[in-house]
Structures are given as structure tokens and as C-alpha cells.
Design an enzyme around this catalytic site. Structure first.
Site, PDB file in Angstrom:
ATOM      1  CG  LEU A 237      29.726 -55.927 -37.857  1.00 16.02           C
ATOM      2  CD1 LEU A 237      31.209 -56.224 -37.789  1.00 16.02           C
ATOM      3  CD2 LEU A 237      29.079 -56.088 -36.491  1.00 16.02           C
ATOM      4  CG  ASP A 238      29.011 -58.805 -40.367  1.00 14.55           C
ATOM      5  OD1 ASP A 238      30.208 -59.028 -40.587  1.00 14.55           O
ATOM      6  OD2 ASP A 238      28.441 -59.154 -39.323  1.00 14.55           O
ATOM      7  CD  GLN A 239      25.218 -53.986 -43.483  1.00 12.16           C
ATOM      8  OE1 GLN A 239      24.573 -53.748 -44.485  1.00 12.16           O
ATOM      9  NE2 GLN A 239      24.829 -54.879 -42.589  1.00 12.16           N
TER      10      GLN A 239
END
Lengths: 296, 296, 296, 296
Positions: A237-239
């Protein structure tokens, strides 16, 4: 001169324009080989940009009479060169329009902004559908004649919803999915299926405030600038690789609501830039970083 | 791989590195020809960037064993190609240091900043002398062991002063003159002698507030941002090709003194960037515009 | 009119100028009470700024003949008002100079920049000493006639070093400690002793990349902007109230070394702003957030 | 506490909220007098901000039960104070909505953006009408149910058109006219009638490139940043007090078309900010400069 003038006045014919994008292990002579190849096919280079890291990355835009008609032939001729340098590559016509699906939730500012940019021709692609876990934004989409699919999602039905999504996306041959404040997690298998083809706009200056409620957390932390980040979606997530970011100065007088309001302007502009660069084949992924070549 | 790694860790040997910078009328095949030429001489391309306007502009950085020793020979081999394409060109070793003269008046912030950047190795050039119409900044320069020439200037003695300047500059084989808030007008014949080799920092966001007292005028006009501009000096005051600009937000609470204080930070950073790009051969002039290629 | 004109031309006498800074629980009538108090003492308000959050915050700058001589008397008169509103407050003369200690390690750019700003009068304070765990920067400080104390620190000797620091700081009545890239952890008891009086410059856009090697991590993460953060030091590393931040755009072409180079310019400007605001009593702390009132 | 919490969560009732905005010659005691006046009427100050130049400027936002009902009475009570200080002043309810007319030509991006911001409640005002010299943007306006008046204008009919405009504006009691890329000159008598009530968005960073075709001229001059400026319209073209400006970095690769595209994003955001500040009574005019107080 002719070509420069055409370019200057924005009159290059898209059908005569091609893009070659490639990466391969570093090795001498690649640029010479590629540019010779194009020269021999009477393809004039309009723009060339390269980057060298562990690997080598190249993007060439060229002008070539009737390129769209000859594209298969030229691809086949290039294949042996590509193989000898172990290239990952694609050669596309500038006239080919990306097919997009936009995923939204309840907040319409990014969607509305993208629709407007496509309508006015600022962005050139085909928006094939809008998919949402809510019905709220249907009225925004209807005037554009674009199908709006309402697919409710709960924690329990995430997998099932994703399968429904796939049944919509696959027959429409969607190239790229844009998460325009979709706020739902995409299953791993789907991020792998659309590897570096799903763009998310996150409402913080990543890696700060990954995850939920970034504006609240920015307020609590008392940062002096807030931002937004457009990135490719990966398993984590969000990486994923960051395509574009921007920020705006704020101060102690701004409430969380103020941050959200200001954030909306950053989000839609950052997302629009990322989408533009993606559909013009300007973005390449190098590990967890992106290379963003300049467009024309 | 080796090369990429060396570059990544900033360990490319300058002596083995060359730069080819050229402009010529647009014509197909230039990139292919130039890159083939370099490939045949076992020069690996580290960076290539081009720009196409009425003319064609190219900058190539390459790695080539013992380049500095072989430079004359390679230049001679390249000359016929250059001629056939009607190129304006130069091929230089990255190890060669520009010879600079810095002109100042009474304000020391830009001078002090440049001295510090050169001393720490952030900028690589040789500051051969500092010339000023005042004695004030001599103490700032002395610890660096750089000659400081005090040449007073009045309206009446401008020509004579310029001749004294030339007597200092010519024997020292100065490549580039930096006007670090010099505040005096350079005679036309001197701007022609050092065409695109004199860099001025103007304390406004040009073309706004060209001429005298820009911060006072910015205050009077009530602009919401102030800026600074580094540009090449031409015959017309503050009208030369712009190399770099930057701005900073201000508001009604800022006095003229505040604008000057904030401006100093913009000025020294903008000037430092312009000087860096110039001495790394990243700047080309296209009419009254500059092309600033990215450095490495 | 006279006052406005004096202010405009930067000629307000510091000795006649006072600052009242306070916070207290929200309650009606505070501004009326404070401004009446000042009016009755013939103190003209030059600037007033307030902020209301859970608490109420106020900063008033006023002009008052012979304020420095009368300050104790006026403080005593204000004390009952302060008590009735449960205020935390201080009333100071603008002429009083903060006494600073600057801590550095091996990197000199922030130190050099601060020294220059104090020398030219851009920042008004007294730098009483520079303390370092290395001897490297001594030559930079010596020309200014400021004592330079070399106090080596290892993990084992951190506490002992801090005690030596205190023996230097306390007799010199230091108000504020500036960590100008000091790179060492300050013991908790010392951060408590100098609560909101230690300013650190961290070389990232916090909360991103708190801790060690932020530029390396920014490079690995592929962010499109890098930044710096000036904050008060608290017990938790890089978690204290943020005073100022700024950023600069970067892209895939920038190496870690490039990020460090660009970062140096952001760091020194962000730190200089934070120090300026702090020594002018413009910064108040509200939980883990700062309120930064505008200065004059 | 209650009040702060209401404010924090954006729940202050607009009907109980008032704004007092005033300017007068500098004189001691004004803030004390005004805040005492409000305190005696049980009006709690939510925000106070002042500015001192040749004149004194003050904006106070306050909370006062049933303010809207009592506004006339309170105004009458304040009048003698205002007179004694020679104030220019207005006291308004935060619940009162500005009545706006938007003037457009053929380019719809600013109009579309404003309509969206008003529709979502981000900006609170009443758009009473859209007036255009072309019919093109009618379809954009119609879904919002706002009257669209097509009033063709030629050089010869400018005066006549302005009279028709007045016949539309006056009965509708329009407070503010927004020139959202209207591209026509407003007659002097009309700018005087709506003094500091006409906001224009100019597509350059004024005072650079005042007048026609700013993006072309920015391209020709080779500036490294382009901008937009929102300002009040006065008799002199593009010379009125600047409310807001912003810029975006560009480089040699950007064509005029690129500048226009990027400019559109700057224009609409700068205009939206200026409109927001204006309708919230945050903007005061001081000669040819604006004071922009912070909003809440």
C-alpha cells in the site's frame, strides 16, 4: 526546418509519429545502433532522451512517413537488435490512444478534472468506463456518455468485486486504470495483472502519511507544507514507484478542512500530470523509482 | 555496469570524460552520425540530450580512455563531419577548468557564496581574480589568496575602466566574467568580445523590473512574489538570454528591506545554478533564449 | 504616521520596542484587556496577531518610550492580568539579544551561513560559542573571534559530553542551542532543560525519512522533491514541533551526491528562517505544532 | 473552548459571525477601542489582523449571538467611533453571500473551475449571471441553471455593450464582477462604478507581459517560469492592485501551446484564491497594493 516548424506550431501529424521506449543492460553503442536503425528507415528523430543507472533506458520520438501503416514491419526489423542487447522495449504509434478505466469513490474533484481535460483535448486517450463503489458520481459522468459501473465493495466482498471489475476491464482491453481517489485496496493479483498500469493519487507527500487520513495526520504533525503523490500501485500500500509529487505551503491557521480544500487542487494537478506522462509513454520504471522523460 | 556504478558513486574520472556541444541547421541523421563517430572511437555515451527548434542542438557527454591526451586528434577527426552539417561546435575535456573573473561592487553576498562553493569543490573552476569598483570586499577575498583589483569607475571613466579590465582579463585568459551584483554597465564592445561569456545576476524576475532599484519597484507595484534572474549580458541592459530564474512568495507585510533580505537568498542560489550550468557546458544560446541541458 | 514611516524605513528604535507573547485558555475579552493595558501605558501597537485553537495565543509588538528602562515596572503591572487569565507569558525588549550556542559536526554549510548572516546584521543575536565533536570547523569560526570548543563524543561518552556541554552553556547563560547539522543525539534531560530552546535542522521533509541517511533513502524511494525541516528537539528523535520546511524539485537524473548538494541550499535557508523567527519571539508551541507569527 | 472546538471542526454558525473591516489614519488606541467595543457587545473575537503602513488597516472576525438580527443596531453604535478615527469601514454578516457576475469570452477553463467550486460549496457566493461576448460557453453554464447573456462586442460597440451590461448588473445588485478570461477592455466609467469590485485574471506574472499574447511573449523572452495574476481592474490596463500571483517552472522544451496548457492550471487556481479572499472580505486596497488578511 519544416519539421521544427511543424513541431513549433504543434502541427506534427500523430499518424506519422512513433515512439521507441526501451531498457537494457548497459553496453556501449546502443544509441549509435538505435539511431542508425531509425536513420536507415528515414525516421527523423524529434526527441531522444536516455538515462543510465544499473540499466540503460532510452526513449526516442521520431517522424516517419506512414509510420502507422509500416509499424509491424519496422517492429520486426528491430526485433533482432532488441534481442542482441537484451532489451525490454515497445514501439508504438503516437496516434494510438490509451484505453483508460477510472475508478472513483465519493470524491469527484479528480474525476471531474480528468473528464474536462480529456474533453478539451488536453489529454488524449479514450476513457472507456468509470467504475465506482458508490453511485454518487454517476451524474457527473453521464453527460460525457461514458459508462458508469456501480460495483459496491465491502471488506468481505473485495475479491468478488475485483472479479467483477476484471469482467468489465478485460473485454474493453483497458490499458491503464486510474484510481482517482478510489480509497479501496486493490488485490495483489490485480496489481500484478496490471503491473505499472494502475496509477493512484495519494493525498500526501509520500512517504509521509502513507495509509488513511493523511490530512488529519498532517495537521496533527504540524507540517508546513502538504502534498500529493501520483504513483504506480504495487502489492504494498502506497509504496509503489512515484511518478509525480507536488506541495503547497500551509501554516498553523489552516484547519483540517482547509488542508483538504487546498489538497484537492494539488491532487488533481499532480494526477493529471502523471496520467499525461504515462499515456505519452514518458514514464519508465527502474526498480522502485520512475524515470520520467520529457514529452513533446 | 562498471560505468554506471562509477557514475552512481560519483567516481567517473574527469580526465577520461569529454563533452561535445553543437548546433546546426536541422537535418536528418545527425544523432546517428555523431553517436557512430563516438562509438568507433570507443567513447561510451554517458549522457545525450538534444533540442530541436529552428536549429538543432546537441550535447553529448562521453567516457573515453585517455581522452585528454587524444583530444586534438579526435577534434581533427570530427571536423569534416562538423563542416558537412554546418555545425557550430566545441569538444572539451571535463577536466579542463573554466577560468573566471568575478566583478563585484559593494554587496558581498553573491561573491561570498560563490567563493564558498568553489572552495568546497561544489563548483569546479578557477577564480583567477575579483575586480571591483570599490575596495569594500577586499577583506572577504584575501583569505582565499585570489587577487582583488580595485578599479574605480565613474560615468566619465567607464571606457577607461573597461580598458583596465581588459588588461587584467586578457593575459589571464579569462573564459567567463561573472557580474555578482556589479551594478555597473559594461560597454558594448566588451559584451561583444565576451559574447555569452558574461553572466549577470539581476535582482528581479525579468522582464519585470529591468533596470535600477527593482526591489523598490516590486514593493510599489505590490507583487506577491519576488525573484532573481541570471542571464547573459548583451548590448541591451537586462535583455540578454535568461539562464535561470527563481522566486519567493512575499506579502503586504514585507518592507523593501525585507524584500532585499529575502532577495539575497534567491540571488545567490540562482547565480550559483547558472554558473554551474555554464561551466559544465550545459547552456546553449538560441536567439535570445537559452537551452539548458541537464548536467551529470 | 511618524511611527508608520519609521517602520517603513526600518528606523524603529529597538530600545523603545517591546514584545508581549502569551498563551492561555480561550476566554472572551483577552484582546480588549491586553490592548487597553498597553494603551494606558502609551504603548502603540505596531503589530498584533492571535491564534485560537484549544488555547488562545497572542503576540503583540509595541512601541513605548524608554521601554527598556521601564520593562520591570510594566511587567509587574501586567502580572495580575496574566494571572487572572492563567496566561503563560513573557514580555521582552526587542533590543535584548538572544545568546546562542551553535553545535556542529563536520559539515560546515549551515554554520558558515549563520555566521555570515549574523556578521552582516541580517540576524541579530550573540553567538556565544560553537561546540563540536570534531576539530574540523575550527578554522571557519576563528576569524569571527567566537570560542570553538571541541568536545569529542562516542556512544559511551555521550552523557559525559553532555555534562561538559552544560558546563560551557550554563555560565554563558545560553538561551538557545542550534544544531547546525550536529548529527549527535541530545540526552533527554538536556532537551527538557532547554525545552523548545534547541533547534535542529533535519535534512529531509519530515516526517518522511526521519533518522539517519535521509538523502540516500530519498534516492531509494524515488521521491520527486527533497526537503529540509527545522524543528524543536524533544525526547523523540526528529519528532519535535516543526518550525519551518521547504523543498526543491528533483528527478531521476539526480544522484545521491546531487541530492546532498541541493539539500545543502535548502537546509541553510530553512534553518536561517527558523532561527530568525525564534529569536524574534515569533514562534509559539501548541502541543506538537508550532504557531509562527509574522515578524516585523 | 467551545468556540475553538466549533471553529476547529468547521461548525461555526455563519449567522452568528460578523466581520469588521476598516482603514483609517494611524493613531494610538484603535485596536483597544475596537476590541473593547466588541467585548461590551459580547462579541468574541475569532480572528484579528492588522496592518500599518501610511494608514492603519484592521480586520476582525467575531462571534456574536444573533448577529444578523442585531447588525443594524451594532453598526449604528459603531458609527461614532468610526467617525472619530476617520475610518473607512464596513461591518457585515458572514452569512451574507456576495452576488457575482462572471464575464467570459471563449476559453472556459476558469469559468468551469469557478462553477465547480461554487457548486461543491468550496466557494460560497451566488453567481447571478454569466455574460459573454460569444455564445460558445453557454452549454457549460446551462446545467447550473444560471442565466447566460450573450452580448457581442466590437471595438465600435464597446460603450453600447457596457451599457447593456449595466442594465443586467444593476437590477441584480451585483457586488463583484469576475473577468474569467474575458479578453475585452472595460470602459473607465465602469471600472470607477465598480471600484475594487472587478477582478481580472491576467495570464502572466505581472508586471511582466501586460497586454496581449503574454504566453507568446514569455516564449520569445525565454523566461524560466510562467505565471498568472489576479488583480482589481482599474482605468489602466493590467495595472490595478494585485491580489494573488503564482508561477510554474518551464524550460526550453515547452512550446507556446505547452505554456498555454500549463498556464490554464495556474490561472484557474490563482483566480479561485483571489475570488475566495475577496468574497470573504480579506482583501483591502492600499494605494496600488493589496493587503490580504488571512481568512478562517
Amino acid at each position: 526546418m519544416e519539421l521544427a516548424m511543424q513541431r513549433k506550431i504543434g502541427k506534427l501529424k500523430k499518424e506519422d509519429q512513433g515512439r521507441l521506449v526501451l531498457s537494457c543492460p548497459n553496453q556501449p553503442g546502443i544509441v549509435a545502433e538505435v539511431t542508425r536503425f531509425l536513420y536507415e528507415r528515414e525516421a527523423d528523430i524529434i526527441q531522444i532522451e536516455q538515462h543510465m543507472d544499473e540499466h540503460f533506458f532510452l526513449r526516442v520520438v521520431f517522424q516517419c512517413d506512414q509510420f502507422e501503416r509500416r509499424i509491424e514491419e519496422i517492429r520486426q526489423q528491430f526485433a533482432p537488435i532488441a534481442e542482441s542487447y537484451e532489451m525490454q522495449w515497445r514501439m508504438v504509434s503516437a496516434a494510438r490512444k490509451h484505453r483508460l478505466a477510472i475508478f472513483v469513490s465519493k470524491e469527484g474533484h479528480c474525476l471531474q478534472d480528468l473528464l474536462w481535460r480529456f474533453q478539451t483535448g488536453e489529454l488524449e486517450a479514450e476513457i472507456s468506463m468509470v467504475i465506482s463503489n458508490h453511485a454518487d458520481l454517476k451524474p457527473l459522468v453521464e453527460p460525457y456518455g461514458i459508462p458508469y459501473y456501480h460495483v459496491p465493495v465491502t471488506k468481505e466482498t473485495r475479491e468478488e468485486a475485483a472479479r467483477i471489475h476484471m469482467e468489465l476491464l478485460e473485454p474493453a482491453k483497458i490499458d491503464t486504470i486510474i484510481l482517482a481517489r478510489y480509497m479501496q485496496i486493490i488485490p495483489s493479483w490485480m496489481t500484478q495483472r496490471y503491473r505499472h498500469q494502475i496509477i493512484n493519487i495519494h493525498h500526501s507527500f509520500l512517504p509521509a502519511f502513507a495509509g488513511a487520513k493523511p490530512y488529519h495526520r498532517a495537521y496533527e504533525r504540524g507540517v508546513k507544507m502538504i502534498g500529493a503523490t501520483a504513483h504506480y500501485v504495487t502489492e504494498e500500500l502506497d509504496q509503489g514507484p512515484i511518478i509525480e509529487q507536488d506541495v503547497k505551503r500551509v501554516d498553523h491557521r489552516y484547519s483540517v478542512e482547509d488542508l483538504k480544500r487546498i489538497g484537492r487542487d494539488i491532487e488533481r494537478i499532480v494526477l493529471a500530470r502523471a496520467v499525461r506522462w504515462h499515456i505519452q509513454d514518458q514514464v519508465m520504471v527502474d526498480g522502485n523509482r520512475t524515470i520520467v522523460f520529457s514529452g513533446i
